[in-house]
Motif scaffolding. Structure first.
Motif, short mmCIF file in Angstrom:
data_model
loop_
_atom_site.label_atom_id
_atom_site.label_comp_id
_atom_site.label_asym_id
_atom_site.label_seq_id
_atom_site.Cartn_x
_atom_site.Cartn_y
_atom_site.Cartn_z
N GLY A 115 0.77 -1.24 0.00
CA GLY A 115 0.00 0.00 0.00
C GLY A 115 0.79 1.28 0.00
N VAL A 116 1.94 1.33 -0.67
CA VAL A 116 2.76 2.55 -0.65
C VAL A 116 1.99 3.73 -1.24
CG1 VAL A 116 4.85 3.64 -1.53
CG2 VAL A 116 4.93 1.28 -0.71
N TYR A 117 1.39 3.54 -2.41
CA TYR A 117 0.62 4.63 -3.03
C TYR A 117 -0.60 4.98 -2.17
CZ TYR A 117 3.42 4.29 -7.30
OH TYR A 117 4.45 4.30 -8.22
N SER A 118 -1.22 3.97 -1.61
CA SER A 118 -2.39 4.21 -0.75
C SER A 118 -2.01 4.98 0.50
CB SER A 118 -3.04 2.88 -0.36
OG SER A 118 -3.54 2.20 -1.49
N ILE A 119 -0.85 4.67 1.06
CA ILE A 119 -0.37 5.38 2.25
C ILE A 119 -0.24 6.86 1.96
CG2 ILE A 119 1.65 5.72 3.73
CD1 ILE A 119 2.10 2.68 3.61
N LEU A 120 0.41 7.20 0.84
CA LEU A 120 0.61 8.61 0.50
C LEU A 120 -0.71 9.32 0.21
CD1 LEU A 120 3.84 8.49 -1.68
CD2 LEU A 120 3.59 9.34 0.65
N ALA A 121 -1.59 8.65 -0.53
CA ALA A 121 -2.87 9.28 -0.85
C ALA A 121 -3.69 9.53 0.41
CB ALA A 121 -3.65 8.42 -1.83
N ALA A 122 -3.68 8.56 1.33
CA ALA A 122 -4.46 8.70 2.56
C ALA A 122 -3.82 9.69 3.53
CB ALA A 122 -4.61 7.34 3.24
N ALA A 123 -2.48 9.76 3.53
CA ALA A 123 -1.79 10.65 4.46
C ALA A 123 -1.79 12.10 4.02
CB ALA A 123 -0.34 10.17 4.66
N ARG A 124 -1.87 12.36 2.71
CA ARG A 124 -1.73 13.72 2.22
C ARG A 124 -3.02 14.29 1.60
NH1 ARG A 124 1.47 14.07 5.33
NH2 ARG A 124 3.74 14.20 5.16
N THR A 125 -4.09 13.52 1.57
CA THR A 125 -5.36 14.03 1.07
C THR A 125 -6.49 13.50 1.95
OG1 THR A 125 -6.01 12.18 -0.40
CG2 THR A 125 -4.41 13.75 -1.27
N ARG A 126 -7.67 14.04 1.70
CA ARG A 126 -8.85 13.55 2.41
C ARG A 126 -9.76 12.74 1.48
NH1 ARG A 126 -8.64 15.97 7.28
NH2 ARG A 126 -7.62 18.01 7.46
N ARG A 127 -9.18 12.23 0.43
CA ARG A 127 -9.94 11.44 -0.53
C ARG A 127 -10.18 10.02 0.00
NH1 ARG A 127 -8.88 13.00 -6.27
NH2 ARG A 127 -7.74 14.98 -6.29
N PRO A 128 -11.28 9.38 -0.42
CA PRO A 128 -11.42 7.95 -0.13
C PRO A 128 -10.41 7.17 -0.97
CG PRO A 128 -13.23 8.74 -1.49
CD PRO A 128 -12.45 9.95 -1.09
N VAL A 129 -9.73 6.22 -0.34
CA VAL A 129 -8.67 5.46 -1.01
C VAL A 129 -8.99 3.97 -0.88
CG1 VAL A 129 -6.19 4.97 -1.09
CG2 VAL A 129 -7.00 7.25 -0.43
N PHE A 130 -8.89 3.27 -2.02
CA PHE A 130 -9.16 1.83 -2.05
C PHE A 130 -7.93 1.11 -2.62
CE2 PHE A 130 -13.16 4.04 -2.28
CZ PHE A 130 -13.99 3.33 -1.43
N SER A 146 -2.95 0.26 7.33
CA SER A 146 -4.04 1.23 7.36
C SER A 146 -4.60 1.41 8.75
CB SER A 146 -5.14 0.79 6.40
OG SER A 146 -6.25 1.67 6.45
N SER A 147 -4.75 0.29 9.47
CA SER A 147 -5.35 0.34 10.80
C SER A 147 -4.39 0.93 11.84
CB SER A 147 -5.77 -1.07 11.22
OG SER A 147 -6.25 -1.09 12.53
N SER A 148 -3.15 0.46 11.84
CA SER A 148 -2.21 0.87 12.89
C SER A 148 -1.80 2.33 12.74
CB SER A 148 -0.97 -0.02 12.87
OG SER A 148 -0.27 0.12 11.64
N ALA A 149 -1.76 2.83 11.52
CA ALA A 149 -1.36 4.22 11.31
C ALA A 149 -2.54 5.17 11.21
CB ALA A 149 -0.52 4.31 10.03
N ASN A 150 -3.75 4.65 11.41
CA ASN A 150 -4.98 5.46 11.34
C ASN A 150 -5.11 6.20 10.02
OD1 ASN A 150 -5.89 4.83 14.00
ND2 ASN A 150 -4.39 6.27 14.83
N LEU A 151 -4.71 5.53 8.94
CA LEU A 151 -4.80 6.15 7.63
C LEU A 151 -6.19 6.01 7.02
CD1 LEU A 151 -1.37 4.96 6.21
CD2 LEU A 151 -1.99 7.28 6.90
N GLY A 152 -6.85 4.91 7.32
CA GLY A 152 -8.24 4.77 6.91
C GLY A 152 -8.47 4.38 5.47
N PHE A 153 -7.43 3.93 4.75
CA PHE A 153 -7.73 3.45 3.41
C PHE A 153 -8.30 2.03 3.48
CE2 PHE A 153 -3.13 2.45 3.80
CZ PHE A 153 -3.09 1.12 3.44
N THR A 154 -9.09 1.69 2.49
CA THR A 154 -9.81 0.42 2.47
C THR A 154 -9.07 -0.59 1.61
OG1 THR A 154 -11.93 1.56 2.72
CG2 THR A 154 -11.99 -0.71 1.91
N VAL A 155 -8.78 -1.76 2.17
CA VAL A 155 -8.13 -2.83 1.43
C VAL A 155 -9.20 -3.76 0.88
CG1 VAL A 155 -6.50 -4.76 1.52
CG2 VAL A 155 -6.07 -2.68 2.86
#
Length: 321
Positions: A115-130, A146-155
């Motif tokens: 989830g490298v791309y997902s990490i960046l998208a979730a950490a730097r934007t407020r967009r929904p990330v899948f 996603s869970s441990s870092a509270n990033l909130g992207f959906t796997v």
């Protein structure tokens, strides 16, 4: 044949893989022994510095994350050694610029890995990330991130392709970044059965409005595009896709994308990149081989944004723990 099956057995079960490497660390080299210093740990802790642009904007998200991964996975090992600075930096910079300059909407990370791309998208934007990842243990690692870092992207435990149902995922023996769907009736220990779906069918159910899509599926990118043509026609997202040469990927992508009037940019070197009349896997560096498919001419400031993110990524060095 027997040797290949034994190797596949070791790679299929992480605990067996770890135990085997521990045993080989105590054997002489002439009997297949390994250098103990090169045997990966069972678990790996990685402090990941995240890029923050130097344009004075107020960005969301943390400056760094400390993440836990299984020790045998390829991408965490690379991140521990060199951070984001050497993990597809041109592609990541282009991806972040796409997030800066596209309208609000969902980010789809197809072939997400950990989830490298997902990490960046979730950490730097407020967009929904899948994040779409079919390999069970890698999807589990991405979900833990996603869970441990509270990033909130959906796997999403799916292999996006050109059909709905199930398919055979072949595990690569030496690099888990190369696991891919294959069309075969002869399966072995290197294959697992996974759920498949087209992007269009999934999006119809999920009801997202995708504006940025990244695709890296180890050679089946045209199948993903084929199954998502309705999404591309309707939503016109910006697409970042890997193109490996000599597999017919280039020709298939061009045949699918050409009627949609997308522009094709190889991600290579310093921006600005130039649109090309055809897609070629050899036009971009071997370590990235990414192409940006743009539904329109990049807006003013886009290439400056790519350069800015590239500079910010260069400061994100590895910090193993």
């Amino acid at each position: 044949m027997v040797q290949d099956q034994l190797r596949a057995l070791v790679h299929r079960y992480p605990f067996v893989r770890f135990a085997t490497r521990q045993l080989r660390a105590h054997l002489p080299r002439r009997f297949g022994g390994l250098d103990p210093d090169r045997v990966p740990p069972r678990n790996r802790s990685v402090r990941l510095d995240l890029p923050r642009p130097a344009d004075g904007r107020r960005e969301v998200g943390p400056d760094s994350l400390t993440l836990q991964f299984p020790g045998y996975l390829t991408v965490p090992r690379r991140l521990a050694g060199s951070g984001l600075a050497r993990h597809e930096p041109d592609s990541l910079a282009s991806f972040m610029a796409m997030l800066d300059h596209t309208s609000p909407g969902a980010v789809l990370d197809v072939g997400a890995g950990v989830g490298v791309y997902s990490i960046l998208a979730a950490a730097r934007t407020r967009r929904p990330v899948f994040a779409f990842e079919p390999t069970p243990e890698i999807a589990s690692a991405a979900r833990a991130v996603s869970s441990s870092a509270n990033l909130g992207f959906t796997v999403v435990d799916l292999a996006l392709s050109n059909h709905n149902g199930s398919g055979h995922l072949r595990r690569a023996l030496h690099n888990d970044m190369c696991n891919r769907l294959v069309h075969t009736r002869r399966t072995g220990l290197a294959h697992i059965t996974v759920r498949t779906s087209t992007l269009s069918r999934w999006n119809e159910t999920a009801a997202t409005f995708p504006t940025v899509v990244k695709i890296d599926t180890a050679g089946t990118e045209p199948d993903v595009v084929s199954g998502g043509l309705e999404v591309l026609r309707r939503y016109r997202p910006w697409v970042l896709t890997k193109v490996r040469p000599d597999r017919g990927v280039e020709e298939r992508l061009m045949a699918l994308i050409d009627p949609l009037d997308y522009l094709w940019f190889p991600i290579s070197g310093d921006p600005p990149y130039e649109a090309r009349p055809e897609i070629s896997g050899r036009a971009s560096p071997a370590w990235e081989r990414m192409w940006m498919l743009a539904p329109e001419e990049p807006p003013n400031g886009f290439w400056e944004s790519v350069a800015m993110w590239r500079s910010a990524l260069a400061a994100c060095q590895g910090s193993p723990r």
